[in-house]
Design an enzyme around this catalytic site. Sequence first.
Site, PDB file in Angstrom:
ATOM      1  N   SER A 142      -2.607  -6.675  -8.873  1.00 26.42           N
ATOM      2  CA  SER A 142      -2.028  -5.339  -9.034  1.00 26.42           C
ATOM      3  C   SER A 142      -0.652  -5.490  -9.649  1.00 26.42           C
ATOM      4  O   SER A 142      -0.021  -6.549  -9.538  1.00 26.42           O
ATOM      5  CB  SER A 142      -1.913  -4.656  -7.663  1.00 26.42           C
ATOM      6  OG  SER A 142      -1.096  -3.497  -7.725  1.00 26.42           O
ATOM      7  N   TYR A 155       0.797  -4.787   1.109  1.00 26.70           N
ATOM      8  CA  TYR A 155       0.067  -4.814  -0.158  1.00 26.70           C
ATOM      9  C   TYR A 155       0.812  -5.664  -1.179  1.00 26.70           C
ATOM     10  O   TYR A 155       0.198  -6.497  -1.872  1.00 26.70           O
ATOM     11  CB  TYR A 155      -0.107  -3.387  -0.670  1.00 26.70           C
ATOM     12  CG  TYR A 155      -1.097  -3.259  -1.799  1.00 26.70           C
ATOM     13  CD1 TYR A 155      -2.462  -3.245  -1.546  1.00 26.70           C
ATOM     14  CD2 TYR A 155      -0.675  -3.140  -3.121  1.00 26.70           C
ATOM     15  CE1 TYR A 155      -3.381  -3.124  -2.579  1.00 26.70           C
ATOM     16  CE2 TYR A 155      -1.581  -3.025  -4.163  1.00 26.70           C
ATOM     17  CZ  TYR A 155      -2.929  -3.017  -3.889  1.00 26.70           C
ATOM     18  OH  TYR A 155      -3.832  -2.903  -4.916  1.00 26.70           O
TER      19      TYR A 155
END
Length: 247
Positions: A142, A155
């Site tokens: 990501s 995350y």
Amino acid sequence: MNLAGKVAIVTGGVSGIGLATAKAFLLKGAKVIIADFNEEGGQQVEQQLKQDNGDVTFVKVDVASEASVEKLVATTVKQYGRVDIMVNNAGVGVLGVTHELTYEDYHKVISVNQDGVFFGSKHAIKNMLEHGDGGVIINTSSVLGSVGEGGAFAYNASKGAVNLMTKSLALQYAEHKIRVNAVAPGYVESGMVSKEALGDFYDALVDKHPIGRLGQPEEIAHAIVFLVENEFVTGSTLMIDGGYTTQ
């Protein structure tokens, strides 16, 4: 690599980037195992893709469990004889300020996003070494593996780890013709990331991308296909982020 006849596993394959990737592989003539925790959705997707003459099978998996991932790879080998491509795509996210984050919430993100990459890579590589023809690992990272975002501590940590796991694996297994790369998407349109679901926050996400929109799952899938087909690319994390990380 010519994908025709190759055997690919895609975790998180029932929706979003995973489903788009499975479809892209099928169009190239690959045989695809769609692996996901969503059993009902997986069976529906399997039937839909088989109607389009795709050589596809759904297998339920919990990527946070090594035993489950080991069984997934064994099932793939039993059905198709080998694993050529492993796409470690399954992921979760938990938002919230860090001082209120429970260990259980933190650990869930790490166990799926980070441990899932470890288990998937480990057991796919074992088979690739056994059949001796090399292979490809693709990890879904990501933009938040490279830049921080408030409220995304777990995350951020998991995806930053994925980037370095990708480099480490690429170095370890290059001599065995096993290539390892990652894609790092910006925010991508999905059921949970949509104007209808997010309201005004959706517009704030769009504003983070200089290109002026969010990504589409098919755009990430096309990049994954490129990284599989191009045999001179390994150890790379490809940003597909509409300019997010250029700022």
